[in-house]
Write a protein that holds these residues in place. Structure first.
Motif, mmCIF file in Angstrom:
data_model
loop_
_atom_site.group_PDB
_atom_site.id
_atom_site.type_symbol
_atom_site.label_atom_id
_atom_site.label_comp_id
_atom_site.label_asym_id
_atom_site.label_seq_id
_atom_site.Cartn_x
_atom_site.Cartn_y
_atom_site.Cartn_z
ATOM 1 N N TYR A 184 0.835 -1.203 0.000
ATOM 2 C CA TYR A 184 0.000 0.000 0.000
ATOM 3 C C TYR A 184 0.872 1.255 0.000
ATOM 4 N N LEU A 185 1.953 1.203 0.755
ATOM 5 C CA LEU A 185 2.843 2.354 0.855
ATOM 6 C C LEU A 185 3.603 2.595 -0.440
ATOM 7 N N MET A 186 4.121 1.521 -1.051
ATOM 8 C CA MET A 186 5.042 1.668 -2.175
ATOM 9 C C MET A 186 4.390 1.652 -3.547
ATOM 10 N N ALA A 187 3.138 1.183 -3.648
ATOM 11 C CA ALA A 187 2.523 0.999 -4.972
ATOM 12 C C ALA A 187 2.542 2.267 -5.812
ATOM 13 N N GLY A 188 2.163 3.380 -5.208
ATOM 14 C CA GLY A 188 2.132 4.638 -5.954
ATOM 15 C C GLY A 188 3.509 5.044 -6.445
ATOM 16 N N TYR A 189 4.520 4.888 -5.607
ATOM 17 C CA TYR A 189 5.886 5.242 -5.994
ATOM 18 C C TYR A 189 6.397 4.329 -7.114
ATOM 19 N N ILE A 190 6.092 3.036 -7.005
ATOM 20 C CA ILE A 190 6.542 2.083 -8.021
ATOM 21 C C ILE A 190 5.929 2.420 -9.377
ATOM 22 N N LEU A 191 4.613 2.608 -9.391
ATOM 23 C CA LEU A 191 3.921 2.826 -10.662
ATOM 24 C C LEU A 191 4.289 4.156 -11.289
ATOM 25 N N LEU A 192 4.376 5.224 -10.503
ATOM 26 C CA LEU A 192 4.736 6.517 -11.065
ATOM 27 C C LEU A 192 6.155 6.510 -11.623
ATOM 28 N N SER A 193 7.049 5.773 -10.986
ATOM 29 C CA SER A 193 8.435 5.719 -11.461
ATOM 30 C C SER A 193 8.568 4.849 -12.708
ATOM 31 N N ALA A 194 7.789 3.759 -12.750
ATOM 32 C CA ALA A 194 7.897 2.806 -13.871
ATOM 33 C C ALA A 194 7.058 3.218 -15.069
ATOM 34 N N LEU A 227 -0.687 7.998 -0.777
ATOM 35 C CA LEU A 227 -2.140 7.982 -0.542
ATOM 36 C C LEU A 227 -2.892 7.452 -1.763
ATOM 37 N N VAL A 228 -2.242 6.617 -2.558
ATOM 38 C CA VAL A 228 -2.847 6.187 -3.815
ATOM 39 C C VAL A 228 -4.146 5.414 -3.593
ATOM 40 N N MET A 229 -4.296 4.723 -2.461
ATOM 41 C CA MET A 229 -5.527 3.979 -2.198
ATOM 42 C C MET A 229 -6.724 4.923 -2.053
ATOM 43 N N ILE A 273 -5.056 10.007 7.706
ATOM 44 C CA ILE A 273 -5.968 10.706 8.622
ATOM 45 C C ILE A 273 -6.036 12.190 8.288
ATOM 46 N N LEU A 274 -4.890 12.828 8.082
ATOM 47 C CA LEU A 274 -4.872 14.257 7.771
ATOM 48 C C LEU A 274 -5.563 14.543 6.443
ATOM 49 N N SER A 275 -5.335 13.668 5.443
ATOM 50 C CA SER A 275 -5.980 13.870 4.145
ATOM 51 C C SER A 275 -7.488 13.660 4.237
ATOM 52 N N TYR A 276 -7.910 12.612 4.938
ATOM 53 C CA TYR A 276 -9.329 12.279 5.012
ATOM 54 C C TYR A 276 -10.116 13.384 5.716
ATOM 55 N N PHE A 277 -9.561 13.899 6.797
ATOM 56 C CA PHE A 277 -10.280 14.920 7.577
ATOM 57 C C PHE A 277 -9.905 16.345 7.169
ATOM 58 N N ALA A 335 -5.065 8.281 -14.011
ATOM 59 C CA ALA A 335 -3.938 8.790 -14.790
ATOM 60 C C ALA A 335 -2.864 9.219 -13.801
ATOM 61 N N PRO A 336 -1.593 9.212 -14.204
ATOM 62 C CA PRO A 336 -0.539 9.640 -13.277
ATOM 63 C C PRO A 336 -0.805 11.011 -12.662
ATOM 64 N N SER A 337 -1.390 11.922 -13.423
ATOM 65 C CA SER A 337 -1.669 13.264 -12.905
ATOM 66 C C SER A 337 -2.730 13.262 -11.802
ATOM 67 N N GLU A 338 -3.490 12.176 -11.709
ATOM 68 C CA GLU A 338 -4.529 12.087 -10.676
ATOM 69 C C GLU A 338 -4.012 11.508 -9.360
ATOM 70 N N ILE A 339 -2.756 11.094 -9.338
ATOM 71 C CA ILE A 339 -2.145 10.600 -8.106
ATOM 72 C C ILE A 339 -1.408 11.766 -7.473
ATOM 73 N N GLY A 340 -2.036 12.371 -6.469
ATOM 74 C CA GLY A 340 -1.440 13.548 -5.839
ATOM 75 C C GLY A 340 -0.232 13.193 -4.985
#
Length: 438
Positions: free
Chosen positions: A29-39, A255-257, A113-117, A246-251
């Motif tokens: 969960y932590l690394m998925a966004g970093y892996i996909l954006l880099s690859a 927090l990709v989930m 938590i900070l993002s959700y609230f 899309a990559p641009s939608e991953i802020g």
């Protein structure tokens, strides 16, 4: 190696898997966004490599763990093949990742938590408060609960199944590039380095062997489940992300989930938020308990000073190991940068996994120990050992090539470990000489 008081539990196969699952799943969960954006467009292929590495390591642990119906995990597995010093090195490297897991678990939970609230608070302050609370809870006696772990796994399975089903229905597109066919890789080596470390936590299978009701059967089964479920989660989740976002939608990649849930269905945001936060906090608790367990085992083997095997007089918990975890985890949290933790996490674990696979091959060639789970043999070496060595060695090449600036950190940690190790050995020799004189 008999487990003492605070270590004892009676676990079945699914109990063992549930306690392992949130460790490995929190990492992905932590690394998925970093892996996909880099690859970029090659993200799914990189994840397939990561899944293959996970499966090979899990099965190697299953085959090696089926030989040891007792608590000890990586220490016993490496010791029997490579000796005490190598076993100490493997476990000491593994232990620092347990501390980092406390850091990334509390910090990523904080970010969710900070993002959700919609709160604007210093993330490191909130994460340190969480780590402090978990330290107190583990000190007074709480640890990973098999029932809680299984309940969270079932909740996660229900939520994630719904999320993936809706994402594929609404945004499904063909592999291997999905909707990212024109997205260039920004740093493919970085992605491969992260993917090589994206499924840590499998080592807990070996550590729990002494608490299983029928370890020779349950450890291989738990390893098989870990391989199947872990690879399925990783590949399906990556497919859904590359189809829906899309990559641009991953802020924020961490927090990709939440991004996936918001894009798929608004009513899934809260369940996904709750599941991920629970998984992260359980991973942090596991980090506390696992580090304390590892140094406790080393102290019991007289490879660390006896200080590390002390238990609290009132709570009967290994307070020295827990306190050390807390102090070091705070140092990791102070910068408040989760990508720093992503970059340094699990390098030690990957080295440990290679040593496990090598030890499995050596033990099998020597013909010692009965194994309840046997993979096919190639020139006397188990297939699990061959594959795990090949994948982990490849992962180490990617990791060292990309992460060499962080090797000084592992060097310092090893220097501290060897200082404690040789201090303990000198103490033994002095005690032995004194006993002979008496």
């Amino acid at each position: 190696m008999a487990a003492r008081g605070w270590l004892r539990r009676r676990l079945n196969t699914w109990d063992i898997y549930a306690l392992v699952h949130h460790d490995s799943q929190s990492t992905f969960y932590l690394m998925a966004g970093y892996i996909l954006l880099s690859a970029g467009q090659y993200g799914f292929l990189v994840v397939l490599y990561s899944a293959a590495l996970l499966a090979s390591v899990a099965l190697a642990y299953g085959e090696m763990g089926s030989r040891f119906p007792e608590t000890g995990g990586s220490y016993l597995h490496v010791k029997v093949g490579l000796g005490s010093l190598s076993a100490f090195t493997a476990v000491w490297l593994l232990s620092i990742d347990q501390v980092i897991m406390v850091g990334y678990g509390t910090l990523d939970a904080t970010k969710y938590i900070l993002s959700y609230f919609g709160l604007n608070l210093p993330p490191q302050a909130v994460a340190i408060a969480m780590s402090t609370a978990l330290y107190v809870l583990t000190l007074i006696g709480i640890r990973e609960s098999s029932r809680v772990g299984l309940s969270v796994f079932l909740l996660e399975f229900a939520v994630l199944s719904t999320l993936l089903t809706l994402a594929f229905i609404k945004f499904g597109s063909p592999p291997p590039f999905f909707r990212w066919g024109n997205v260039s890789a920004s740093n493919l080596l970085y992605a491969l380095s992260l993917a090589s470390r994206g499924y840590t936590g499998i080592d807990a299978i070996g550590q729990l062997a002494g608490e299983a009701t029928a370890p020779l059967i349950q450890i291989p089964r738990a390893a098989m489940i870990a391989a199947i479920v872990g690879t399925s989660y990783g590949t399906l989740l990556s497919s859904a992300i590359m189809s829906a976002l899309a990559p641009s939608e991953i802020g924020d990649p961490a927090l990709v989930m939440l991004d996936l849930a918001r894009k798929t269905a608004w009513w899934l945001v809260t369940p996904v938020f709750l599941v991920v936060v629970l998984i992260m906090l359980m991973a942090a608790v596991t980090g506390y308990v696992a580090f304390a367990r590892l140094v406790y085992i080393l102290a019991e083997e007289k490879l660390l000073p006896p200080l590390f095997s002390r238990v609290h007089k009132r709570f009967r918990t290994p307070y020295v190991g827990l306190t050390m975890t807390y102090i070091v985890s705070i140092l990791f949290l102070l910068p408040g940068e989760i990508q720093l933790l992503v970059d340094i996490y699990a390098v030690g674990s990957l080295i440990n996994y290679f040593m496990i696979a090598l030890s499995l091959g050596l033990v099998t060639r020597r013909g010692i120990f009965y194994s309840a789970f046997r993979s096919p043999r190639i020139k006397g070496l188990p297939l699990t050992s061959i594959l795990a060595m090949a994948f982990t060695a490849t992962g180490l090449v990617f990791t060292f090539a990309e992460k060499w600036p962080y090797l000084w950190f592992l060097g310092l940690w090893l220097a501290l470990g060897y200082l404690l190790y040789f201090t303990a050995l000198r103490r033994q020799r002095t005690s032995g000489a004194g006993a002979e004189q008496i």
